[in-house]
Design an enzyme around this catalytic site. Structure first.
Site, PDB file in Angstrom:
ATOM      1  N   LYS A  30     -10.959  -1.040   6.733  1.00  0.00           N
ATOM      2  CA  LYS A  30      -9.698  -0.915   7.470  1.00  0.00           C
ATOM      3  C   LYS A  30     -10.076  -0.445   8.872  1.00  0.00           C
ATOM      4  O   LYS A  30     -10.990   0.375   9.020  1.00  0.00           O
ATOM      5  CB  LYS A  30      -8.830   0.118   6.751  1.00  0.00           C
ATOM      6  CG  LYS A  30      -7.650   0.684   7.539  1.00  0.00           C
ATOM      7  CD  LYS A  30      -6.784   1.555   6.621  1.00  0.00           C
ATOM      8  CE  LYS A  30      -5.792   2.375   7.415  1.00  0.00           C
ATOM      9  NZ  LYS A  30      -4.728   2.962   6.571  1.00  0.00           N
TER      10      LYS A  30
ATOM     11  N   ARG B 215       1.258  10.210   0.609  1.00  0.00           N
ATOM     12  CA  ARG B 215       1.705  11.262   1.523  1.00  0.00           C
ATOM     13  C   ARG B 215       2.944  11.935   0.990  1.00  0.00           C
ATOM     14  O   ARG B 215       3.452  12.873   1.573  1.00  0.00           O
ATOM     15  CB  ARG B 215       2.058  10.665   2.889  1.00  0.00           C
ATOM     16  CG  ARG B 215       0.866  10.083   3.590  1.00  0.00           C
ATOM     17  CD  ARG B 215       1.269   9.460   4.892  1.00  0.00           C
ATOM     18  NE  ARG B 215       0.326   8.423   5.193  1.00  0.00           N
ATOM     19  CZ  ARG B 215       0.452   7.566   6.194  1.00  0.00           C
ATOM     20  NH1 ARG B 215       1.483   7.647   6.994  1.00  0.00           N
ATOM     21  NH2 ARG B 215      -0.449   6.653   6.399  1.00  0.00           N
TER      22      ARG B 215
ATOM     23  N   GLU C 224       0.891  -1.163   0.000  1.00  0.00           N
ATOM     24  CA  GLU C 224       0.000   0.000   0.000  1.00  0.00           C
ATOM     25  C   GLU C 224       0.928   1.211   0.000  1.00  0.00           C
ATOM     26  O   GLU C 224       1.585   1.498   0.998  1.00  0.00           O
ATOM     27  CB  GLU C 224      -0.881  -0.019   1.257  1.00  0.00           C
ATOM     28  CG  GLU C 224      -1.766   1.201   1.391  1.00  0.00           C
ATOM     29  CD  GLU C 224      -2.428   1.279   2.773  1.00  0.00           C
ATOM     30  OE1 GLU C 224      -2.793   0.231   3.349  1.00  0.00           O
ATOM     31  OE2 GLU C 224      -2.562   2.412   3.278  1.00  0.00           O
TER      32      GLU C 224
ATOM     33  N   THR D 167      -3.754   6.315   1.909  1.00  0.00           N
ATOM     34  CA  THR D 167      -3.988   7.733   2.239  1.00  0.00           C
ATOM     35  C   THR D 167      -4.618   8.463   1.043  1.00  0.00           C
ATOM     36  O   THR D 167      -4.253   9.591   0.720  1.00  0.00           O
ATOM     37  CB  THR D 167      -2.694   8.439   2.697  1.00  0.00           C
ATOM     38  OG1 THR D 167      -1.863   7.528   3.414  1.00  0.00           O
ATOM     39  CG2 THR D 167      -3.021   9.618   3.604  1.00  0.00           C
TER      40      THR D 167
HETATM   41  C1  3PG Z   1       0.043   4.550   8.656  1.00  0.00           C
HETATM   42  O1  3PG Z   1      -0.852   5.323   8.850  1.00  0.00           O
HETATM   43  O2  3PG Z   1       1.172   4.883   8.312  1.00  0.00           O
HETATM   44  C2  3PG Z   1      -0.301   3.143   8.759  1.00  0.00           C
HETATM   45  O3  3PG Z   1      -1.400   3.029   9.559  1.00  0.00           O
HETATM   46  C3  3PG Z   1       0.820   2.321   9.263  1.00  0.00           C
HETATM   47  O4  3PG Z   1       0.896   2.442  10.621  1.00  0.00           O
HETATM   48  P1  3PG Z   1       2.171   1.853  11.356  1.00  0.00           P
HETATM   49  O5  3PG Z   1       3.344   2.701  10.927  1.00  0.00           O
HETATM   50  O6  3PG Z   1       1.867   1.974  12.816  1.00  0.00           O
HETATM   51  O7  3PG Z   1       2.338   0.426  10.903  1.00  0.00           O
END
Ligand code: 3PG
Length: 213
Positions: free
Chosen positions: A129, A45, A41, A69
């Site tokens: 999710k 960002r 994924e 995101t």
């Molecule tokens: C994120 O928002 O980056 C994901 O939820 C991943 O979260 P994590 O870095 O705690 O695995």
């Protein structure tokens, strides 16, 4: 679309990637596939997200590459154009979610409350999710949601690691977990692809162990 959900479920742990430099896309994709997690994924960002998706797909056509995101229709268009096979968002924005689904691309929206689950269900979305997973109550919360919401299942993300992934994957209403622990930014920036491959193997082993039971 069902085929994509099936592949996410089969992989079990989806690496959540934040890429600063698309030049590392091929090496990272190779490490993920060789490590037994042929899926990513790629979060929208950073400016490199779109190009990363394109390059991962080109170098590893069989890999399942999604976008994370995804907050706007414009990002959804860019992700789909780059070859994203599925889209993920931290929250549930019905407009963006339905826009992608109408284009035939599975969208996995984030939820963390009963109200949000019901809103997603009202739009026909049942593969969700759960975010931010550990901060929002983790395994206890997901267990409590199982009984009233039997038609939905979750991909908990946020705070998942090699230490707690098995607890989540054991839950009947969890089809996969998302996590960044095996693809941390410093590992990617430092070109530590052997280490990434190794951590992916460990993660894939966790999935295999849980599913064998
Ligand atoms: C994120 O928002 O980056 C994901 O939820 C991943 O979260 P994590 O870095 O705690 O695995």
């Amino acid at each position: 679309m069902q085929k994509i959900y099936d592949r996410i479920r089969a992989t079990g742990i989806i690496p959540v990637v934040v890429m600063d430099d698309a030049d590392k896309a091929e090496a990272l994709a190779g490490a993920l596939c060789e490590g037994g997690l042929p899926c990513a994924e790629v979060t929208f960002r950073t400016a490199a997200a779109e190009e990363t998706i394109r390059r991962m797909k080109k170098s590893n056509p069989d890999m399942l590459v999604g976008a994370g995101t995804v907050l706007t229709k414009e990002q959804a268009d860019r992700a789909i154009g780059a070859g994203a096979g599925f889209l993920v968002s931290p929250g549930f924005n019905p407009e963006v979610c339905m826009y992608a689904m109408e284009k035939g691309v599975p969208f996995i929206p984030g939820v963390m409350t009963p109200t949000e689950i019901e809103q997603a269900m009202a739009h026909g979305i049942t593969m969700l999710k759960f975010f931010p997973a550990t901060a929002a109550g983790g395994v206890k919360m997901l267990s409590a949601l199982a009984s009233p919401y039997q038609a939905v299942s979750f991909m908990p993300t946020g705070g998942i690691s090699a230490d707690n992934a098995a607890e989540f994957l054991t839950l009947k209403n969890v089809y996969a977990c998302g996590g960044s622990w095996m693809v941390k930014k410093d590992l990617i920036a430092g070109g530590a692809f052997d280490r990434i491959r190794e951590m992916c193997r460990e993660a894939a082993d966790i999935v295999a162990r849980v599913r064998m039971k």
